[in-house]
Structure formats: C-alpha cells, structure tokens
Scaffold this motif. Structure first.
Motif, PDB file in Angstrom:
ATOM      1  N   LYS A 109      71.173 -14.945  27.797  1.00 38.31           N
ATOM      2  CA  LYS A 109      71.399 -15.532  29.141  1.00 38.31           C
ATOM      3  C   LYS A 109      72.659 -15.128  29.580  1.00 38.31           C
ATOM      4  O   LYS A 109      73.579 -15.260  28.718  1.00 38.31           O
ATOM      5  N   GLU A 157      58.624 -11.593  26.772  1.00 43.23           N
ATOM      6  CA  GLU A 157      58.285 -13.052  27.075  1.00 43.23           C
ATOM      7  C   GLU A 157      57.579 -13.421  28.126  1.00 43.23           C
ATOM      8  O   GLU A 157      58.086 -13.113  29.247  1.00 43.23           O
ATOM      9  N   GLU A 172      55.244 -16.002  30.355  1.00 46.89           N
ATOM     10  CA  GLU A 172      55.191 -17.449  30.879  1.00 46.89           C
ATOM     11  C   GLU A 172      54.008 -17.668  31.740  1.00 46.89           C
ATOM     12  O   GLU A 172      53.422 -16.764  32.572  1.00 46.89           O
ATOM     13  N   LEU A 210      60.100 -17.823  39.900  1.00 48.59           N
ATOM     14  CA  LEU A 210      61.038 -16.604  39.462  1.00 48.59           C
ATOM     15  C   LEU A 210      62.412 -16.788  39.973  1.00 48.59           C
ATOM     16  O   LEU A 210      63.406 -16.412  39.351  1.00 48.59           O
ATOM     17  N   TYR A 215      64.338 -18.571  37.141  1.00 51.48           N
ATOM     18  CA  TYR A 215      64.873 -17.477  36.425  1.00 51.48           C
ATOM     19  C   TYR A 215      65.812 -16.423  37.170  1.00 51.48           C
ATOM     20  O   TYR A 215      65.894 -15.602  36.625  1.00 51.48           O
ATOM     21  N   ASN A 272      65.173 -12.696  37.631  1.00 52.98           N
ATOM     22  CA  ASN A 272      65.157 -11.807  36.156  1.00 52.98           C
ATOM     23  C   ASN A 272      63.802 -11.845  35.523  1.00 52.98           C
ATOM     24  O   ASN A 272      63.798 -12.593  34.679  1.00 52.98           O
ATOM     25  N   GLY A 273      62.873 -10.858  36.252  1.00 52.15           N
ATOM     26  CA  GLY A 273      61.740 -10.900  35.624  1.00 52.15           C
ATOM     27  C   GLY A 273      60.770 -10.424  36.885  1.00 52.15           C
ATOM     28  O   GLY A 273      61.233  -9.797  37.815  1.00 52.15           O
ATOM     29  N   GLU A 284      63.997 -24.575  31.303  1.00 51.58           N
ATOM     30  CA  GLU A 284      63.382 -23.589  32.365  1.00 51.58           C
ATOM     31  C   GLU A 284      62.055 -23.769  32.571  1.00 51.58           C
ATOM     32  O   GLU A 284      61.645 -24.022  33.827  1.00 51.58           O
ATOM     33  N   LYS A 300      59.722 -12.290  31.432  1.00 50.03           N
ATOM     34  CA  LYS A 300      61.233 -12.200  31.719  1.00 50.03           C
ATOM     35  C   LYS A 300      61.761 -10.799  31.482  1.00 50.03           C
ATOM     36  O   LYS A 300      61.416 -10.269  30.635  1.00 50.03           O
ATOM     37  N   ASP A 301      62.964 -10.728  32.083  1.00 49.39           N
ATOM     38  CA  ASP A 301      63.837  -9.745  31.953  1.00 49.39           C
ATOM     39  C   ASP A 301      64.789 -10.041  30.777  1.00 49.39           C
ATOM     40  O   ASP A 301      65.033 -11.290  30.298  1.00 49.39           O
ATOM     41  N   LYS A 302      65.516  -9.062  30.153  1.00 47.60           N
ATOM     42  CA  LYS A 302      66.204  -9.182  29.138  1.00 47.60           C
ATOM     43  C   LYS A 302      67.620  -8.687  29.417  1.00 47.60           C
ATOM     44  O   LYS A 302      67.407  -7.706  30.265  1.00 47.60           O
TER      45      LYS A 302
END
Length: 513
Positions: free
Chosen positions: A261, A281, A283, A313, A317, A320-321, A373, A481-483
C-alpha cells in the motif's frame, strides 16, 4: 533517448513584463541560453541494492521465501517465463513443438548457454532438474510437474517431455529454475540446502559473495547467452521481515521494493518512482446456490447490475486495479476482449426483479471484519442492493468464523478474494469450497479448453467459457488489484513486473548516476 530541459526564465520575464528598454540585453541573454540535456541513454555500470527476507537455503527449488525466489530469478533461468501480461514465453528454449495429441513436448535449447562456472547447460540438466523436483514434495514448484511422466533426452540440446494426460496448459508449468546436474547430482537433500552448493546458475547475474544473514553480492554475467543487463552489480541485502524491507527503501538503503500500500507523501517524486503493475489478487462475490433466489438467473442478473463495481474500484481501491468479467488478468491473451463489460444499472436490475417475489426475504452478506477494504465493499453493496429493493444484512466475522461459514454454506453472499494462479487453468475457479454451483455446460466447456490442440483453439475455447460464465453469473467478479514497485529514481528504464517476477525486464533498467 534524451530528455530536453529548457531554461525558460528569461522567456517568462518577457511574457510577464512585456518589452522594455532592456530588450536588447534580454535578446543577447536569450541567445546565450543553452539547451541543457539530461542524458537518458542507457549506460553500462553502476550498483543497486534490493532486499530479501531472511531465508533457510539458497537452493531455488527448496527455498520457500518469496522475496528470495524473486531475486534468484536474476541468477537462475527457466525453460519458459511469464511476461507482464501473465502470458508464457520461451527463455532457455529456442523452439518447441507440442505433439498433435498433446501427450509430448519436444524442446530445443538455445545455443551456447553456459553455467556460471563455464560448463555448458544441456538437456541432461533439464532432465536432472525435473526428476529432482518430482521428489521434492515440499517445494512450491513441485505441483507444476503433476502431469509429467518422464523426460527423453535426444541430444545435448534436444529432449522430449512426456505427459500423463493431454493438457493445453502444459507450457505454463515449465517456469521453475533449471539447476546444474554437475554440481548437485548425488547430493542428499540436506547437502542440496547448503549455500556452498548453490552458487552456480545460468542467469544474467552470478553470485560473487555471500555473507550469511547480511548480504549476497551479484555481478553481471559477461557470458550471458541473452541480452545482458546494464547494471554491473546487485547487492541482495538480507533483512528480518517485510517491515524492514519497506523501511530500507524509505531510508534509501535499498533501491527497489514491492510495497503493498502506497501512503500519500511516503515516497516523494523527487526521490522515488512508482511502478504500478497488474497483480494477481482477485476480488469477487461468492453466491450460495442452496438459496432458492440465487438459483434464479434473473435474481443473479439483478445482483450483477445492482453492484457498482467502478465505484468500488474508485472509492475502496482508489482506482488501483481493473474491473473484470472473469477471474483473469485483463491483459492476458486469454481474456475475452469482446466480452461486454456489465455496467451498474439500477433500472435493469429492477426489471430482472419484477417477476421475482422477494416477500420478506433478507440476504446475509458475510465478510471478514479484519479486512477493511472488504468491509467498505460490503456496505457499498448493501446500499446499492437496498436501492433496488433487495434487503441485505452485513455480517462481520473473524477469519476463522468466515471460513466456517463458507464451509458450512451459512451465507447467501460472501465477499471474498483469492490469489489467481500463474497457470490460468479455469478449474481453479470452480473446484473449491467457495462455490456450490454445478453446471454440466461449464464442465464441458472447461474440458474442451484443457484439451485444446493449438494456441488459437485454446484462446477461442477460453473466450467461449468466459462468455458462458458471464451470461450465467455463477459468481460476481469485481476486480483484480494493482501492485506497486517502488524504485529509487536514480534507476531509469522500465521493469515489466508481474507477481511471478517483479524483476521481469531487469536487463532494461540502468543507473543514471
């Protein structure tokens, strides 16, 4: 490539204050202004530090520490690798042919591949590695060989891999590091764990020095068979845990670090660059098909149109995804690009609900109370479902209680996530405790996919499965999700990171200092 920096102060003076009696002087000064260039042409040399969490062995097949596994991909090469879009591509392999019946794979190795001690890498090394890995039950790579029967060596650079069953994702399984037979053959498992027996690879960097619990020094492999990296030296700094990894990148003691994060202001742009990449990841909302309403496709469609996935999103988040229609990386060649994204539409949801008598029905949405989240997701979904007339109770559970609720099917909807496997076999999405959805058509489509005889056929069959699943809603996909990879901005060029290898594309980066 050159990035031009223009000295524009004098120009701004003219713009802001107009012409004056000093115009002549300004003109002279402007003529003296020189374009300054920051040379961003890739250059050889330099040293960077990256961190790895403390580990038990340097043997890449026996190691279970993920950060070391990532770093060792700089030292050991594999037959195939995973690119930034999670598609497979050859590495040690020059060319390959999968038999028509899918029961064997012929591979020819690239020419002139050498181990770091100068010995040639051969088919015998591949055979040795595969036979060894099949005996290592606790290796994270061991399951990749479940379908391998044997290796048939044809020459030093050619061999056949024979399978137990035809399987269209065979190539995706050969992403484990190949080890040198001449260094490890005949050793016990305990001896294979010793660092002194694990200093020879075939990758772009050689292990130069190892100080236990302190660091591992890597130097560029000047005899590398593929594109050589620009950076001369890499130090792997050994740290006690993930928290220490993050502290060291912030304090500039290391130069690259994966960060889960990003906190605003923690990594100022003058010192750091953030490389965002698609993670694995996923969801989703699991549906309990023991519920009579959920068995009705109209109700499932109503649920799908009621959930504003773009809002989740954005609000949960921070964008980020990627919103996805199927549990798969959106950039993968297998992702159905023609699949129409389902957008939030309360009116459509209400139309699907018109012929359903909900009576006094209330639906339990279970969620892990420790996952902030997903808690936010749950209450956003509760609000949007309430707006179309679906009464929802959010039930916050501990991790253990949530697992029990899933296993006992004590829920209607469940907010869950899973880690998508590197091998994109869709059976993973249906053969688990998260779903009790049974559909013979899905089983037929999956069998058709995993029995595909060509890449084009595999893509077509994967797309067909995705379309069917999208139309029948066995679960509700939310997003992938983005990393984040944080880099000291003295590092230029671009890494093509993925979750399998955050250092993918390391040969393309260089140090600007």
């Amino acid at each position: 490539m050159k990035k031009i920096k223009i000295i524009f102060l004098l120009i701004m003076v003219v713009f802001l204050f107009g012409c004056s009696k000093d115009d002549t002087k300004i003109d002279v000064d402007l003529q003296k202004a020189i374009l300054q260039e920051e040379d961003l042409t890739p250059k050889n040399g330099g040293k960077i530090n990256i961190s790895v969490v403390e580990f038990r062995t340097l043997n890449p097949l026996l190691n279970n520490e993920k950060s070391l596994d990532q770093a060792l991909k700089l030292v050991y090469d594999s037959l195939f690798v995973v690119d930034e879009n999670y598609n497979i591509k050859p590495k040690l392999v020059k060319d390959y042919t999968l038999s028509q019946d899918g029961m064997s794979l012929n591979i020819n190795l690239k020419d002139n591949i050498r181990w770091h001690d100068g010995v040639g890498l051969t088919s015998q090394d591949v055979e040795f590695t595969i036979n060894l890995l099949k005996t290592l039950d606790k290796s994270t790579y061991n399951p990749l060989l479940d379908n391998v029967s044997r290796v048939e060596v044809l020459s030093d650079t050619s061999f056949n891999i024979v399978f137990n069953n035809s399987y269209s994702f065979s190539l995706e399984n050969f992403i484990f590091p190949i080890l040198p037979k001449h260094r490890l053959a005949g050793l016990s498992t305990d001896d294979m764990k010793l660092y002194s027996n694990n200093l020879i690879g075939s990758g772009m960097y050689k292990i130069d020095k190892y100080e236990k619990r302190k660091y591992i020094d890597l130097v560029r492999n000047e005899d590398y068979y593929d594109k050589k990296p620009y950076i001369d030296k890499v130090r792997l700094v050994i740290v006690p845990d993930k928290e220490a990894e993050e502290s060291m990148i912030i304090s500039l003691e290391t130069d690259i670090c994966k960060i889960d994060k990003i906190i605003s202001g923690e990594f100022p742009a003058k010192r750091f660059d953030i490389n965002k990449y698609t993670g694995n990841e996923y969801e989703f909302v699991a549906l309990n098909f023991d519920n009579q309403y959920i068995q009705d496709i109209n109700f499932r469609k109503a649920l799908l149109y009621s959930i504003d996935r773009k809002k989740i999103l954005k609000d949960v988040y921070l964008d980020n995804g990627d919103v996805v229609e199927f549990p798969l990386n959106k950039k993968s060649k297998y992702y159905n690009k023609e699949l129409k994204a389902v957008k939030y539409d309360a009116d459509k949801a209400k139309k699907y609900l018109k012929n359903i008598n909900l009576e006094e029905a209330q639906f339990r949405v279970v969620v892990n109370q420790e996952n902030l989240e997903r808690l936010k997701e749950a209450y956003l979904i509760k609000t949007s479902l309430s707006d179309v007339g679906i009464d929802v109770e959010v039930v916050e559970l501990s991790g253990e209680d949530l697992t029990n609720a899933i296993n006992n099917k004590d829920y209607d909807l469940a907010l869950l996530g899973w880690t998508l496997p590197i091998v994109p076999d869709p059976r993973f999405n249906f053969n688990n405790s998260f779903t009790n959805y049974n559909d013979d058509n899905v089983n037929i489509l999956i069998q058709k996919l995993i029995s595909s005889n060509s890449e084009s056929e595999k893509i077509q069959n994967y797309n067909e499965l995705e379309k069917y699943v999208s139309n029948n809603v066995p679960f509700i996909s939310l997003l992938v999700k983005d990393k984040n990879l944080v880099l000291n901005n003295k590092i230029k060029g671009k890494l093509d990171s993925n979750e399998f290898n955050v250092y993918n594309g390391f040969e393309n980066i260089y140090v600007s200092e």
